[in-house]
Design a protein around this motif. Structure first.
Motif, PDB file in Angstrom:
ATOM      1  N   GLY A 129      30.131 -11.420  16.225  1.00  0.00           N
ATOM      2  CA  GLY A 129      31.175 -11.383  17.279  1.00  0.00           C
ATOM      3  C   GLY A 129      30.704 -10.184  18.000  1.00  0.00           C
ATOM      4  O   GLY A 129      29.765  -9.410  18.519  1.00  0.00           O
ATOM      5  N   LEU A 130      32.048  -9.088  16.699  1.00  0.00           N
ATOM      6  CA  LEU A 130      30.851  -7.562  17.279  1.00  0.00           C
ATOM      7  C   LEU A 130      29.786  -7.085  16.930  1.00  0.00           C
ATOM      8  O   LEU A 130      29.521  -6.109  17.586  1.00  0.00           O
ATOM      9  N   TYR A 131      28.500  -7.534  15.955  1.00  0.00           N
ATOM     10  CA  TYR A 131      27.277  -7.466  15.968  1.00  0.00           C
ATOM     11  C   TYR A 131      26.601  -7.479  17.329  1.00  0.00           C
ATOM     12  O   TYR A 131      25.960  -6.529  17.586  1.00  0.00           O
ATOM     13  N   THR A 132      27.063  -8.696  17.383  1.00  0.00           N
ATOM     14  CA  THR A 132      26.384  -9.217  19.607  1.00  0.00           C
ATOM     15  C   THR A 132      26.715  -7.897  19.858  1.00  0.00           C
ATOM     16  O   THR A 132      25.863  -7.683  21.042  1.00  0.00           O
ATOM     17  N   ILE A 133      27.900  -7.327  20.249  1.00  0.00           N
ATOM     18  CA  ILE A 133      28.856  -7.292  21.220  1.00  0.00           C
ATOM     19  C   ILE A 133      28.111  -6.056  21.005  1.00  0.00           C
ATOM     20  O   ILE A 133      27.541  -5.151  22.348  1.00  0.00           O
ATOM     21  N   ARG A 134      28.126  -5.279  19.775  1.00  0.00           N
ATOM     22  CA  ARG A 134      27.278  -3.756  19.513  1.00  0.00           C
ATOM     23  C   ARG A 134      26.038  -3.639  19.509  1.00  0.00           C
ATOM     24  O   ARG A 134      25.238  -2.760  20.595  1.00  0.00           O
ATOM     25  N   GLY A 135      25.532  -4.835  19.777  1.00  0.00           N
ATOM     26  CA  GLY A 135      23.829  -5.694  19.957  1.00  0.00           C
ATOM     27  C   GLY A 135      23.749  -4.689  21.802  1.00  0.00           C
ATOM     28  O   GLY A 135      22.912  -4.398  21.812  1.00  0.00           O
ATOM     29  N   GLU A 136      24.696  -5.786  22.651  1.00  0.00           N
ATOM     30  CA  GLU A 136      24.451  -5.830  24.280  1.00  0.00           C
ATOM     31  C   GLU A 136      24.704  -3.835  24.196  1.00  0.00           C
ATOM     32  O   GLU A 136      24.160  -3.664  25.188  1.00  0.00           O
ATOM     33  N   PHE A 137      25.952  -3.418  23.685  1.00  0.00           N
ATOM     34  CA  PHE A 137      25.934  -2.125  24.078  1.00  0.00           C
ATOM     35  C   PHE A 137      24.774  -1.495  24.687  1.00  0.00           C
ATOM     36  O   PHE A 137      24.309  -0.387  24.976  1.00  0.00           O
ATOM     37  N   MET A 138      23.408  -1.999  23.104  1.00  0.00           N
ATOM     38  CA  MET A 138      23.349  -0.925  22.628  1.00  0.00           C
ATOM     39  C   MET A 138      21.278  -1.156  23.687  1.00  0.00           C
ATOM     40  O   MET A 138      20.722  -0.129  24.435  1.00  0.00           O
ATOM     41  N   ARG A 139      21.502  -2.581  24.220  1.00  0.00           N
ATOM     42  CA  ARG A 139      20.492  -3.305  25.112  1.00  0.00           C
ATOM     43  C   ARG A 139      20.477  -2.240  26.782  1.00  0.00           C
ATOM     44  O   ARG A 139      20.660  -1.961  27.498  1.00  0.00           O
ATOM     45  N   ALA A 140      21.898  -2.163  27.096  1.00  0.00           N
ATOM     46  CA  ALA A 140      22.253  -1.497  28.079  1.00  0.00           C
ATOM     47  C   ALA A 140      22.484  -0.195  28.200  1.00  0.00           C
ATOM     48  O   ALA A 140      21.476   0.222  28.545  1.00  0.00           O
ATOM     49  N   MET A 141      22.173   0.585  26.903  1.00  0.00           N
ATOM     50  CA  MET A 141      21.898   2.126  26.916  1.00  0.00           C
ATOM     51  C   MET A 141      20.361   1.845  27.470  1.00  0.00           C
ATOM     52  O   MET A 141      19.623   2.489  28.214  1.00  0.00           O
ATOM     53  N   ARG A 142      19.590   1.064  26.003  1.00  0.00           N
ATOM     54  CA  ARG A 142      18.249   1.171  26.448  1.00  0.00           C
ATOM     55  C   ARG A 142      17.568   1.003  28.101  1.00  0.00           C
ATOM     56  O   ARG A 142      16.820   1.471  28.167  1.00  0.00           O
ATOM     57  N   ILE A 143      18.365  -0.278  28.520  1.00  0.00           N
ATOM     58  CA  ILE A 143      17.757  -0.579  29.453  1.00  0.00           C
ATOM     59  C   ILE A 143      17.658   1.229  30.753  1.00  0.00           C
ATOM     60  O   ILE A 143      17.458   0.740  32.173  1.00  0.00           O
ATOM     61  N   LEU A 144      19.618   1.255  30.673  1.00  0.00           N
ATOM     62  CA  LEU A 144      19.927   2.376  31.732  1.00  0.00           C
ATOM     63  C   LEU A 144      18.983   3.464  31.084  1.00  0.00           C
ATOM     64  O   LEU A 144      18.544   4.655  31.877  1.00  0.00           O
ATOM     65  N   THR A 145      18.546   3.929  30.063  1.00  0.00           N
ATOM     66  CA  THR A 145      17.469   4.898  30.126  1.00  0.00           C
ATOM     67  C   THR A 145      16.017   4.781  29.760  1.00  0.00           C
ATOM     68  O   THR A 145      15.173   6.016  29.678  1.00  0.00           O
ATOM     69  N   THR A 146      15.525   3.978  29.630  1.00  0.00           N
ATOM     70  CA  THR A 146      13.770   3.707  30.686  1.00  0.00           C
ATOM     71  C   THR A 146      13.752   2.678  31.935  1.00  0.00           C
ATOM     72  O   THR A 146      15.040   2.678  32.770  1.00  0.00           O
ATOM     73  N   LYS A 147      12.483   3.586  31.708  1.00  0.00           N
ATOM     74  CA  LYS A 147      12.127   3.639  33.800  1.00  0.00           C
ATOM     75  C   LYS A 147      12.060   2.118  34.310  1.00  0.00           C
ATOM     76  O   LYS A 147      11.733   0.913  33.620  1.00  0.00           O
ATOM     77  N   HIS A 148      12.922   1.989  35.049  1.00  0.00           N
ATOM     78  CA  HIS A 148      12.473   1.051  36.279  1.00  0.00           C
ATOM     79  C   HIS A 148      12.380   1.412  38.001  1.00  0.00           C
ATOM     80  O   HIS A 148      12.776   2.711  38.073  1.00  0.00           O
ATOM     81  N   GLU A 149      11.973   0.542  38.279  1.00  0.00           N
ATOM     82  CA  GLU A 149      11.689   0.903  40.015  1.00  0.00           C
ATOM     83  C   GLU A 149      12.955   1.822  40.304  1.00  0.00           C
ATOM     84  O   GLU A 149      12.141   2.944  40.754  1.00  0.00           O
ATOM     85  N   THR A 150      13.556   1.415  40.588  1.00  0.00           N
ATOM     86  CA  THR A 150      14.892   1.457  40.939  1.00  0.00           C
ATOM     87  C   THR A 150      16.411   1.569  40.259  1.00  0.00           C
ATOM     88  O   THR A 150      16.685   1.033  39.215  1.00  0.00           O
ATOM     89  N   ALA A 151      17.394   2.639  40.693  1.00  0.00           N
ATOM     90  CA  ALA A 151      18.457   1.926  39.623  1.00  0.00           C
ATOM     91  C   ALA A 151      19.273   0.429  40.087  1.00  0.00           C
ATOM     92  O   ALA A 151      19.313  -0.254  38.998  1.00  0.00           O
ATOM     93  N   MET A 152      19.251   0.346  41.063  1.00  0.00           N
ATOM     94  CA  MET A 152      19.200  -1.560  41.349  1.00  0.00           C
ATOM     95  C   MET A 152      18.478  -2.228  40.273  1.00  0.00           C
ATOM     96  O   MET A 152      19.304  -3.116  39.418  1.00  0.00           O
ATOM     97  N   ALA A 153      17.562  -2.174  39.870  1.00  0.00           N
ATOM     98  CA  ALA A 153      16.666  -3.216  39.618  1.00  0.00           C
ATOM     99  C   ALA A 153      16.831  -2.911  37.675  1.00  0.00           C
ATOM    100  O   ALA A 153      16.799  -3.618  37.415  1.00  0.00           O
ATOM    101  N   SER A 154      17.486  -1.603  37.205  1.00  0.00           N
ATOM    102  CA  SER A 154      18.160  -0.894  35.940  1.00  0.00           C
ATOM    103  C   SER A 154      18.920  -2.482  35.847  1.00  0.00           C
ATOM    104  O   SER A 154      19.840  -3.243  34.153  1.00  0.00           O
ATOM    105  N   LEU A 155      20.287  -2.173  36.599  1.00  0.00           N
ATOM    106  CA  LEU A 155      21.243  -2.645  36.514  1.00  0.00           C
ATOM    107  C   LEU A 155      21.036  -4.681  36.761  1.00  0.00           C
ATOM    108  O   LEU A 155      22.115  -5.614  36.243  1.00  0.00           O
TER     109      LEU A 155
END
Ligand code: ATP
Ligand code: MG
Length: 352
Positions: free
Chosen positions: A321-347
């Motif tokens: 469970g913790l492995y999955t949760i930390r994976g999700e934290f990392m995924r979230a970081m990646r999405i928020l720091t890579t290019k999307h058209e708009t911030a709303m698209a990132s969210l």
């Protein structure tokens, strides 16, 4: 800062903050939903009074702490006058009240008298008049839960915009990403909220929130007034005074705080050695080497309950469970720091 390295500019963070605010507005329950739930609470209270005249039915959890999402469950707690003689045990109460509610209401009723915390589960299927249906747990004499609800409510009230927006967004995100399920080895909403408050009180420098359990009281307090079940439940709870007097030295935007939250829990928090304690900050884990580890209990993530300090709110979180949760934290970081058209698209892609 890191957002420059990730190609993130202050303008993007500003836009992200605006989007977060717009995003969470859509998550709030309607006025109608809030009033239907309050009517249900009153109805149930009235019925329970027919078997226990001194009974009060109080809301706790998200319906009372300021972090309610649309369609969220209701958590109710029944308190009796403690002079009631004989005072029923929790399982007696659960069985009797369940029988009554079964007879007198249209709810599907499921008593759990032998659970660690005995409760009655009630549910009502969605219908035209209640399009969201209703799910409700009734517990008994759970006074500590009422206090921790009040603590979270007070933290939310100090800085409602930043605290509520972060919490509501992260709750939705954790549900959409399926990492909000203690029964399946991940973390409860309560656990995520504690992680967020811990981050805002003890990780952010300067802090976004004060430590309410360590602030000096305005007048002397006697320990007997602040004890419930042998626990010290005191905290600084004068919301008006806090709002007038406590100005956070931290001016980070919501977008910055969100990114920082994900960064901290994906890379910096030391899960192996550290207990996250809102009361006392970063504490060392003290594993007793003489005791075998209970295989049913995760020891991966330790979050100290604010009042029941011997209790790990993250105990349901398994290693996987913790492995999955930390994976999700990392995924979230990646999405928020890579290019999307708009911030709303990132969210949106964050909550897919
Ligand atoms: P949701 O909207 O997802 O139901 P919630 O804010 O109601 O979120 P829950 O995790 O359902 O959060 O918890 C509701 C309340 O139950 C908490 O405020 C807390 O008082 C109590 N609670 C839940 N889990 C624990 C726990 N592991 N330890 C102690 N108290 C808990
Ligand atoms: Mg709840």
């Amino acid at each position: 800062g890191y957002y420059r390295r990730g190609g993130r500019t202050p303008l993007y963070l500003f836009e992200l903050s605006q989007c977060l605010l717009d995003f969470v507005v859509q998550l709030l329950p309607s006025k109608e939903e809030v009033s239907v739930k309050e009517d249900v609470r009153k109805l149930l209270e009235r019925l329970i009074k027919t078997i226990e005249p001194s009974a009060q039915l109080l809301s706790f959890g998200s319906t009372a702490n300021g972090f309610e999402l649309k369609n969220s469950d209701m958590d109710l707690c029944c308190l009796l006058d403690l002079r009631t003689d004989p005072l029923p045990s929790a399982s007696q109460f659960v069985l009797r009240a369940a029988q009554l509610l079964e007879k007198e209401t249209k709810f599907a009723v499921k008593p759990l008298p032998n659970a660690r915390i005995p409760i009655i589960k009630l549910s009502l299927q969605p219908s035209p008049s209640i399009p969201f249906g209703i799910a409700c747990d009734i517990g008994y004499e759970n006074r500590l839960a009422l206090e921790n609800t009040r603590l979270l409510f007070t933290y939310a009230a100090i800085d409602p915009t930043r605290v509520r927006t972060l919490v509501l967004f992260l709750k939705l995100w954790s549900k959409r990403r399926k990492i909000n399920s203690p029964y399946h080895g991940t973390l409860s909403s309560y656990g995520y909220v504690l992680l967020i408050i811990f981050f805002l009180v003890h990780v952010k420098d300067p802090p976004v929130l004060p430590n309410l359990q360590q602030m000096p009281p305005m007048r002397p307090i006697s320990p007997s007034d602040t004890q419930i079940n042998g626990r010290n439940v005191w905290f600084f709870d004068d919301v008006d005074l806090l709002r007038r007097k406590w100005q956070s030295p931290n001016t980070d935007t919501i977008g910055e705080l969100l990114l920082d939250f994900f960064r901290y829990y994906s890379r910096e928090f030391n899960y192996t050695t550290t207990v996250a304690s809102i009361r006392a900050g970063h504490l060392p884990k003290e594993l007793d080497p003489t005791k075998p580890i209970d295989p049913r209990e995760g020891t991966s993530l330790w979050i100290e309950d604010p009042f029941e300090t011997s209790f790990n709110v993250g105990r349901c979180v398994t290693r996987d469970g913790l492995y999955t949760i930390r994976g999700e934290f990392m995924r979230a970081m990646r999405i928020l720091t890579t290019k999307h058209e708009t911030a709303m698209a990132s969210l949106a892609s964050l909550c897919e």
